[in-house]
Write an enzyme that holds these catalytic residues in place. Structure first.
Site, mmCIF file in Angstrom:
data_model
loop_
_atom_site.group_PDB
_atom_site.id
_atom_site.type_symbol
_atom_site.label_atom_id
_atom_site.label_comp_id
_atom_site.label_asym_id
_atom_site.label_seq_id
_atom_site.Cartn_x
_atom_site.Cartn_y
_atom_site.Cartn_z
ATOM 1 N N GLU A 2 56.476 53.851 -36.681
ATOM 2 C CA GLU A 2 55.161 54.332 -36.244
ATOM 3 C C GLU A 2 55.182 55.748 -35.653
ATOM 4 O O GLU A 2 54.290 56.541 -35.934
ATOM 5 C CB GLU A 2 54.570 53.365 -35.202
ATOM 6 C CG GLU A 2 53.199 53.835 -34.725
ATOM 7 C CD GLU A 2 52.541 52.918 -33.702
ATOM 8 O OE1 GLU A 2 53.144 51.920 -33.301
ATOM 9 O OE2 GLU A 2 51.412 53.232 -33.310
ATOM 10 N N THR A 42 50.510 48.722 -27.464
ATOM 11 C CA THR A 42 50.793 49.646 -26.347
ATOM 12 C C THR A 42 49.780 49.462 -25.213
ATOM 13 O O THR A 42 50.135 49.543 -24.037
ATOM 14 C CB THR A 42 50.793 51.109 -26.850
ATOM 15 O OG1 THR A 42 51.701 51.201 -27.948
ATOM 16 C CG2 THR A 42 51.245 52.075 -25.765
HETATM 17 N N1 A2P Z 1 40.319 50.217 -35.735
HETATM 18 C C1 A2P Z 1 41.409 49.447 -35.718
HETATM 19 N N2 A2P Z 1 41.392 48.264 -36.376
HETATM 20 C C2 A2P Z 1 42.475 47.465 -36.357
HETATM 21 N N3 A2P Z 1 43.630 47.787 -35.725
HETATM 22 C C3 A2P Z 1 43.720 48.946 -35.057
HETATM 23 C C4 A2P Z 1 42.603 49.833 -35.020
HETATM 24 N N4 A2P Z 1 42.951 50.919 -34.297
HETATM 25 C C5 A2P Z 1 44.234 50.719 -33.908
HETATM 26 N N5 A2P Z 1 44.703 49.530 -34.352
HETATM 27 C C6 A2P Z 1 46.052 48.957 -34.187
HETATM 28 O O1 A2P Z 1 46.021 47.641 -33.750
HETATM 29 C C7 A2P Z 1 47.325 47.351 -33.232
HETATM 30 C C8 A2P Z 1 47.217 46.447 -32.061
HETATM 31 O O2 A2P Z 1 46.538 45.314 -32.457
HETATM 32 P P1 A2P Z 1 46.067 44.280 -31.387
HETATM 33 O O3 A2P Z 1 44.825 44.852 -30.742
HETATM 34 O O4 A2P Z 1 45.808 43.055 -32.178
HETATM 35 O O5 A2P Z 1 47.178 44.142 -30.433
HETATM 36 C C9 A2P Z 1 47.938 48.634 -32.828
HETATM 37 O O6 A2P Z 1 49.105 48.840 -33.573
HETATM 38 C C10 A2P Z 1 46.881 49.637 -33.126
HETATM 39 O O7 A2P Z 1 47.388 50.786 -33.651
HETATM 40 P P2 A2P Z 1 47.885 51.976 -32.698
HETATM 41 O O8 A2P Z 1 49.309 51.680 -32.386
HETATM 42 O O9 A2P Z 1 47.778 53.186 -33.512
HETATM 43 O O10 A2P Z 1 47.021 51.961 -31.454
HETATM 44 MG MG MG Z 2 51.134 48.275 -33.504
HETATM 45 MG MG MG Z 3 53.105 50.732 -31.651
HETATM 46 MG MG MG Z 4 50.415 52.775 -31.455
#
Ligand code: A2P
Ligand code: MG
Ligand code: MG
Ligand code: MG
Length: 355
Positions: free
Chosen positions: A70, A140
């Site tokens: 990532e 995160t």
């Molecule tokens: N619009 C979105 N729809 C679905 N997943 C997303 C969206 N924006 C970010 N994410 C990602 O969802 C993941 C977390 O999922 P959950 O909420 O189920 O724990 C993260 O890896 C995050 O990415 P990122 O690491 O870029 O923030």
């Molecule tokens: Mg993730």
């Molecule tokens: Mg991550």
């Molecule tokens: Mg992330």
């Protein structure tokens, strides 16, 4: 006789275990060093440090494999104090077992080597050959809140997930513990928490306590047989921006699910249903343009399928990990026991108006 992928599985689990130690240190010992990425999502020194340690272990053992991870180091090259903070953590984190640490190749040479290692996760992925995918900290936002998060690693071969490992430092170690994202009010130590899920294609899924040295003994896990939807529990994201929570409530109601959804961050959701703590994981698109990332799903997809589940997108298609760094051809995720997946899928499609 050693079984297929046994070495990959061992290295993957040890690498996840070592990276998990680093993330826990970040949580307990330091300021998180949070910076915002271009898409405004947060990334911490824990994400960068964990990615460096995992890639270093993979490159030591499997130097020819590609890696889709990532994070990237651009921000750190422009910010020496941040780089040095991460380097200090990486330099001083190791497994508490000489043989296990040796299997991972030991430490990284210096801070500059660490930056280059972080950037080795820049493969484009695709459907040819061996590709590892890493989410050094999944969830995160959960990590920053002191909630659920996961360290995730999977091996794809020709686009197919063959090995998966997910470390969940804040989930109960007990597979029979009730499904909750709560880690206990003011929890200050790791007592009773920390689980490592894993699976190999065709060999089932396993959970074991997440340790700081050698791997603990594992036990086989499987999804709970679900006969009555009114007893089902489903999990979804904490973040309303990651999964549509009003549509999931309508779907649950139509399915006859009476329990409130359990909201938890990260692939801890996949692990939780795989061990039978929960039953169904729904991830419903919130935008037409967002493409799910392969590192957010590869390990969880295999672990749930090896535990007796079925995982598709909202169209009913299997997740396709062979089209690049994202799941460009999929939309959303529905993970459920095989026996009820088609029932869940048809209600999802009805509520979402999917043809
Ligand atoms: N619009 C979105 N729809 C679905 N997943 C997303 C969206 N924006 C970010 N994410 C990602 O969802 C993941 C977390 O999922 P959950 O909420 O189920 O724990 C993260 O890896 C995050 O990415 P990122 O690491 O870029 O923030
Ligand atoms: Mg993730
Ligand atoms: Mg991550
Ligand atoms: Mg992330």
């Amino acid at each position: 006789m050693t079984s297929l992928y046994s070495r990959e599985l061992e290295i993957a689990q040890l690498a996840v275990q070592r990276a998990s130690i680093l993330t826990k240190r970040v949580f307990h010992e330091t300021s998180k060093g949070t910076v915002s990425k271009d898409d405004a999502s947060p990334v911490t020194i824990g994400d960068f440090g964990a990615q460096a340690l995992i890639i270093s272990a993979l490159k030591h053992n499997f130097p020819h494999d590609e890696i889709v991870a990532e994070e990237e180091a651009t921000e750190l090259r422009a910010n020496p104090p941040l780089r040095d903070q991460i380097w200090e953590l990486v330099r001083t984190t190791s497994l508490d077992d000489v043989a296990a640490e040796g299997l991972l190749g030991g430490g990284i040479k210096d801070a500059d080597a660490m930056l280059d290692i972080i950037d080795q996760g820049n493969s484009k992925g695709g459907k040819v050959g061996r590709v590892w995918t890493i989410d050094p900290i999944d969830g995160t936002k959960g990590f920053l809140r002191g909630g659920q998060y996961a360290v995730c690693l999977a091996l794809l071969e020709d686009g197919d997930v063959k090995v998966g490992a997910i470390g969940c430092p804040n989930l109960p170690v007990d597979d029979a513990a009730p499904l909750t994202a709560d880690i206990g009010a003011n929890a200050t130590d790791d007592e009773g928490r920390g689980v490592l899920f894993s699976a190999v294609i065709g060999q089932g899924a396993t959970s074991r306590p997440l340790k700081v040295g050698a791997l603990a003994e594992g036990r086989s896990i499987s999804m709970k047989p679900l006969t009555d939807m009114s007893n089902a529990s489903f999990c979804e994201s904490v973040e309303a921006g990651h999964s549509n929570q009003s549509e999931s409530a309508q779907i649950a109601q139509k399915l006859g699910i009476t329990k409130q959804s359990v909201r938890m961050d990260s692939q801890a959701k996949y692990g939780s249903i795989a061990r039978g703590a929960g039953d169904i994981y729904l991830r419903l698109p919130t935008s037409k343009t967002y493409q799910e990332k392969i590192w957010d799903h590869a390990a969880g997809d295999l672990i749930v399928r090896e535990a007796g589940g079925q995982v598709t997108d909202i169209k009913g298609n299997r997740l396709n990990f062979g089209v690049g760094r994202t799941l460009a051809t999929n939309s959303g995720v529905i993970a459920a026991p095989k026996a009820v997946h088609s029932q869940v899928l048809s209600v999802v499609q009805e509520v979402l108006g999917v043809k």
